[in-house]
Design a protein around this motif. Sequence first.
Motif, PDB file in Angstrom:
ATOM      1  N   GLY A   1       0.833  -1.201   0.000  1.00 56.46           N
ATOM      2  CA  GLY A   1       0.000   0.000   0.000  1.00 56.46           C
ATOM      3  C   GLY A   1       0.864   1.246   0.000  1.00 56.46           C
ATOM      4  N   PHE A   2       0.368   2.312  -0.649  1.00 56.91           N
ATOM      5  CA  PHE A   2       1.145   3.542  -0.718  1.00 56.91           C
ATOM      6  C   PHE A   2       0.250   4.717  -0.334  1.00 56.91           C
ATOM      7  CE2 PHE A   2       3.936   6.782  -2.065  1.00 56.91           C
ATOM      8  CZ  PHE A   2       5.176   6.220  -2.344  1.00 56.91           C
ATOM      9  N   ILE A   3       0.715   5.520   0.622  1.00 57.77           N
ATOM     10  CA  ILE A   3      -0.023   6.724   1.000  1.00 57.77           C
ATOM     11  C   ILE A   3       0.766   7.926   0.486  1.00 57.77           C
ATOM     12  CG2 ILE A   3      -0.963   8.071   2.907  1.00 57.77           C
ATOM     13  CD1 ILE A   3      -2.289   5.413   2.758  1.00 57.77           C
ATOM     14  N   PHE A   4       0.119   8.709  -0.376  1.00 62.98           N
ATOM     15  CA  PHE A   4       0.824   9.835  -1.006  1.00 62.98           C
ATOM     16  C   PHE A   4       0.733  11.072  -0.138  1.00 62.98           C
ATOM     17  CE2 PHE A   4       0.000   6.907  -4.350  1.00 62.98           C
ATOM     18  CZ  PHE A   4       1.058   7.044  -5.217  1.00 62.98           C
ATOM     19  N   GLN A   5       1.713  11.939  -0.348  1.00 68.07           N
ATOM     20  CA  GLN A   5       1.775  13.154   0.455  1.00 68.07           C
ATOM     21  C   GLN A   5       0.526  14.017   0.250  1.00 68.07           C
ATOM     22  OE1 GLN A   5       5.402  15.260  -0.241  1.00 68.07           O
ATOM     23  NE2 GLN A   5       4.999  16.743   1.354  1.00 68.07           N
TER      24      GLN A   5
ATOM     25  N   LEU B   1      -6.473  11.227  -3.459  1.00 64.75           N
ATOM     26  CA  LEU B   1      -7.836  10.694  -3.542  1.00 64.75           C
ATOM     27  C   LEU B   1      -8.401  11.074  -4.906  1.00 64.75           C
ATOM     28  CD1 LEU B   1      -9.246  11.641  -0.038  1.00 64.75           C
ATOM     29  CD2 LEU B   1      -8.267   9.476  -0.775  1.00 64.75           C
ATOM     30  N   PHE B   2      -9.296  10.240  -5.442  1.00 64.13           N
ATOM     31  CA  PHE B   2      -9.902  10.552  -6.729  1.00 64.13           C
ATOM     32  C   PHE B   2     -11.064  11.513  -6.499  1.00 64.13           C
ATOM     33  CE2 PHE B   2      -8.437   6.018  -7.053  1.00 64.13           C
ATOM     34  CZ  PHE B   2      -7.229   6.350  -7.638  1.00 64.13           C
ATOM     35  N   PRO B   3     -10.929  12.756  -6.947  1.00 64.93           N
ATOM     36  CA  PRO B   3     -11.922  13.770  -6.568  1.00 64.93           C
ATOM     37  C   PRO B   3     -13.319  13.512  -7.128  1.00 64.93           C
ATOM     38  CG  PRO B   3     -10.326  14.670  -8.134  1.00 64.93           C
ATOM     39  CD  PRO B   3      -9.830  13.314  -7.730  1.00 64.93           C
ATOM     40  N   TRP B   4     -13.419  12.691  -8.189  1.00 57.40           N
ATOM     41  CA  TRP B   4     -14.740  12.455  -8.793  1.00 57.40           C
ATOM     42  C   TRP B   4     -15.471  11.280  -8.138  1.00 57.40           C
ATOM     43  CZ3 TRP B   4     -10.029  11.941 -11.072  1.00 57.40           C
ATOM     44  CH2 TRP B   4      -9.595  10.638 -11.310  1.00 57.40           C
ATOM     45  N   LEU B   5     -14.834  10.626  -7.179  1.00 56.21           N
ATOM     46  CA  LEU B   5     -15.473   9.519  -6.470  1.00 56.21           C
ATOM     47  C   LEU B   5     -15.774   9.930  -5.031  1.00 56.21           C
ATOM     48  CD1 LEU B   5     -13.236   6.511  -7.607  1.00 56.21           C
ATOM     49  CD2 LEU B   5     -15.375   7.293  -8.607  1.00 56.21           C
ATOM     50  N   THR B   6     -16.875   9.390  -4.500  1.00 54.95           N
ATOM     51  CA  THR B   6     -17.196   9.660  -3.098  1.00 54.95           C
ATOM     52  C   THR B   6     -16.226   8.881  -2.214  1.00 54.95           C
ATOM     53  OG1 THR B   6     -18.704   7.792  -2.967  1.00 54.95           O
ATOM     54  CG2 THR B   6     -19.654   9.894  -3.641  1.00 54.95           C
ATOM     55  N   VAL B   7     -16.308   9.143  -0.915  1.00 49.54           N
ATOM     56  CA  VAL B   7     -15.438   8.446   0.034  1.00 49.54           C
ATOM     57  C   VAL B   7     -15.597   6.934  -0.121  1.00 49.54           C
ATOM     58  CG1 VAL B   7     -15.092   7.996   2.481  1.00 49.54           C
ATOM     59  CG2 VAL B   7     -15.329  10.340   1.672  1.00 49.54           C
ATOM     60  N   ARG B   8     -16.852   6.473  -0.162  1.00 47.48           N
ATOM     61  CA  ARG B   8     -17.098   5.032  -0.334  1.00 47.48           C
ATOM     62  C   ARG B   8     -16.467   4.515  -1.621  1.00 47.48           C
ATOM     63  NH1 ARG B   8     -20.895   2.743   3.128  1.00 47.48           N
ATOM     64  NH2 ARG B   8     -20.562   0.760   2.102  1.00 47.48           N
TER      65      ARG B   8
ATOM     66  N   PHE C   1     -13.644   1.821  11.352  1.00 48.65           N
ATOM     67  CA  PHE C   1     -12.296   1.752  11.899  1.00 48.65           C
ATOM     68  C   PHE C   1     -11.621   3.126  11.850  1.00 48.65           C
ATOM     69  CE2 PHE C   1      -7.829  -0.056  11.300  1.00 48.65           C
ATOM     70  CZ  PHE C   1      -7.661  -0.266  12.656  1.00 48.65           C
ATOM     71  N   MET C   2     -11.857   3.864  10.788  1.00 52.01           N
ATOM     72  CA  MET C   2     -11.201   5.154  10.602  1.00 52.01           C
ATOM     73  C   MET C   2     -12.048   6.306  11.137  1.00 52.01           C
ATOM     74  SD  MET C   2      -8.286   5.051   9.236  1.00 52.01           S
ATOM     75  CE  MET C   2      -7.352   3.569   9.086  1.00 52.01           C
ATOM     76  N   GLY C   3     -13.193   5.989  11.716  1.00 49.36           N
ATOM     77  CA  GLY C   3     -14.040   7.056  12.230  1.00 49.36           C
ATOM     78  C   GLY C   3     -14.625   7.909  11.129  1.00 49.36           C
ATOM     79  N   LEU C   4     -15.004   7.265  10.035  1.00 51.50           N
ATOM     80  CA  LEU C   4     -15.521   8.010   8.885  1.00 51.50           C
ATOM     81  C   LEU C   4     -16.995   7.708   8.624  1.00 51.50           C
ATOM     82  CD1 LEU C   4     -12.506   7.459   6.488  1.00 51.50           C
ATOM     83  CD2 LEU C   4     -13.271   9.687   7.286  1.00 51.50           C
ATOM     84  N   THR C   5     -17.653   6.977   9.535  1.00 52.68           N
ATOM     85  CA  THR C   5     -19.064   6.661   9.295  1.00 52.68           C
ATOM     86  C   THR C   5     -19.835   7.967   9.151  1.00 52.68           C
ATOM     87  OG1 THR C   5     -18.873   6.064  11.603  1.00 52.68           O
ATOM     88  CG2 THR C   5     -19.708   4.371  10.136  1.00 52.68           C
ATOM     89  N   GLY C   6     -20.706   8.000   8.160  1.00 53.13           N
ATOM     90  CA  GLY C   6     -21.464   9.226   7.919  1.00 53.13           C
ATOM     91  C   GLY C   6     -20.834  10.086   6.843  1.00 53.13           C
TER      92      GLY C   6
ATOM     93  N   GLN D   1      -6.832  12.242   4.791  1.00 52.22           N
ATOM     94  CA  GLN D   1      -5.743  11.336   5.104  1.00 52.22           C
ATOM     95  C   GLN D   1      -6.286   9.992   5.578  1.00 52.22           C
ATOM     96  OE1 GLN D   1      -2.974   9.967   4.548  1.00 52.22           O
ATOM     97  NE2 GLN D   1      -1.918  11.902   4.909  1.00 52.22           N
ATOM     98  N   ARG D   2      -7.370  10.034   6.348  1.00 53.62           N
ATOM     99  CA  ARG D   2      -7.940   8.792   6.851  1.00 53.62           C
ATOM    100  C   ARG D   2      -8.591   7.985   5.735  1.00 53.62           C
ATOM    101  NH1 ARG D   2     -10.768  10.632  12.311  1.00 53.62           N
ATOM    102  NH2 ARG D   2     -10.496  12.657  11.344  1.00 53.62           N
ATOM    103  N   VAL D   3      -9.199   8.691   4.757  1.00 56.18           N
ATOM    104  CA  VAL D   3      -9.769   7.977   3.603  1.00 56.18           C
ATOM    105  C   VAL D   3      -8.645   7.289   2.835  1.00 56.18           C
ATOM    106  CG1 VAL D   3     -11.023   8.201   1.434  1.00 56.18           C
ATOM    107  CG2 VAL D   3     -11.720   9.565   3.405  1.00 56.18           C
ATOM    108  N   ALA D   4      -7.528   8.013   2.653  1.00 57.94           N
ATOM    109  CA  ALA D   4      -6.395   7.424   1.930  1.00 57.94           C
ATOM    110  C   ALA D   4      -5.898   6.175   2.657  1.00 57.94           C
ATOM    111  CB  ALA D   4      -5.276   8.449   1.787  1.00 57.94           C
TER     112      ALA D   4
END
Lengths: 272, 263
Positions: free
Chosen positions: B79-83, B87-94, B121-126, B141-144
């Motif tokens: 897995g890679f987390i970028f600086q 995130l893909f701006p045209w997609l929702t978090v889900r 797990f990431m506290g992103l519900t909702g 950052q948490r979505v990533a």
Amino acid sequence: MGVERQAQAVLPLGWKNAKKRKRATAYAVRTASVLLFLLAWHVLVHYNIQYPLQFGNLPKPLDILGAWRVDLMKQQYYNDILASVFRVAAGILLGLAFAVPLGLWIGLSPRASDLLFPNLELFRPIPLIAYLPVAMLLFTTIESSIIFITFVGAFFPILLCCRDAARQVPQSLVQAAHCLGCGPIRVVWKIYLPAMAPGIFTGLSVGIGASWMGVITGEMMSGQTGIGYATWQAYHLLDYNESIIGMFSIGLLGYASSALVRAVERTVIRWK
Amino acid sequence: MRIDIDRVSKTYQAGTGMKITALDSISLRVDSGEFICIVGPSGCGKSTLLKLIGGIEQPDAGAVRCDDVPVGAPSTDRGFIFQDYALFPWLTVRQNIAFGLTIKGCSRQERKLRIDEYLRFMGLTGAGSLYPGQLSGGMRQRVALARALCLRPKLLLMDEPFAALDVLLRQRLQEELVRIWQTERMTYLLVTHDVEEALFLADRIVIMSPHPGRIRSILPIKLARPRRRTSAEFIHLRQHIMQLLEVGTAEAREERTAALVLP
């Protein structure tokens, strides 16, 4: 505390009212501006003003409105409009089909850019009307040569916008997609095209304007049908009412098609 | 996942035609389940090293092996987390989190379960139906992280993941990262220029020096977890690493000036 709450309740209400009033004034000014234009037109024709321009030769706005009402009852008027709309739609779809992949390719590969761009730059500055003789030679039917002109009109704006959009796709998005298991072909569908969508729509809204110019040119020069043909034909038959109706119809159609592009853009690009 | 970095070098062509040695024969071994932080000033090649391990870029010389397999292209195992979060701006978090799962061919049902699990797990519900543009930096950052973690990688590479966040949020996310690392035992490699961050997180800190990019020293951190940033040991170690970094940079500067003077 009671006073405070009251003040809070009143403040946004007053603000909303002011906004509403502002909008109402704006609409009033816009309507007045159109009415004033029509009035000036009427006066110039009524007094047969011949200087600095020969305004007296024009038909009066009220006569045109009357003739337009009659036209709206005729099947022929709609047939002409449909013929032109079909040609523009065909040109735009063909333009999209060719310009989007080419723009993407030119944007991503310097080699493709060197290979194709000089030729494209050679053709781009040529006005649409100048393509007409070649179009007539290339195609067997007048219909297809007119569609070719509308295609050329749509092609170049979409191509340039696509090329720029492809170059502006952030590399980190592409790399992120690779890291999430996305292969090189799927990246085109999943990353490049959606990331380029706003740019493609910019090209589309410019392209659709150019397509309308193309279709009117083609119809005036060589058509047998279409709103451009009707406008030019009416002039030759000295039916100036119809010429001016044609002119305004073209304007309205152009306006409607850019509104359509904007509406589609709003539904497709919900994330901006 | 075990990582073997064997005498890896990488040079870049600068705009002026000058060659820049980002990495100069780097060797490093990372054991499975280790949390490694790479610290160094800008230009020391730490991000480049991370991209080589991720398979995003290829080394000019030497080899990177993960579990004895040479790294070629990117893989979902790493897995890679970028600086900039990427995130893909045209997609929702889900949809962002679902991206890798869809490509992997997960069934709709499993996808939904996995996404819900990581949102919680990431506290992103909702926040599932929001677009990245509507999120704060910390949430992005948490979505990533969720997007990378839901593929269950064996290694997580992070390129200055908290650099753009304010101090309080950064500290909270660092604590969360330790929590994640403790629940999902895998290998972590995090690049940062923040010494305190490295000290808080790492089992071992790799200190790099720039021009050319080299490993200056490797420091095992034996502090017990959870670590306290205000403990005497913590502050002492921090001082020590700062010194190492300063010496490294000064030496590199001297070398460069010497190279400029000599013909």
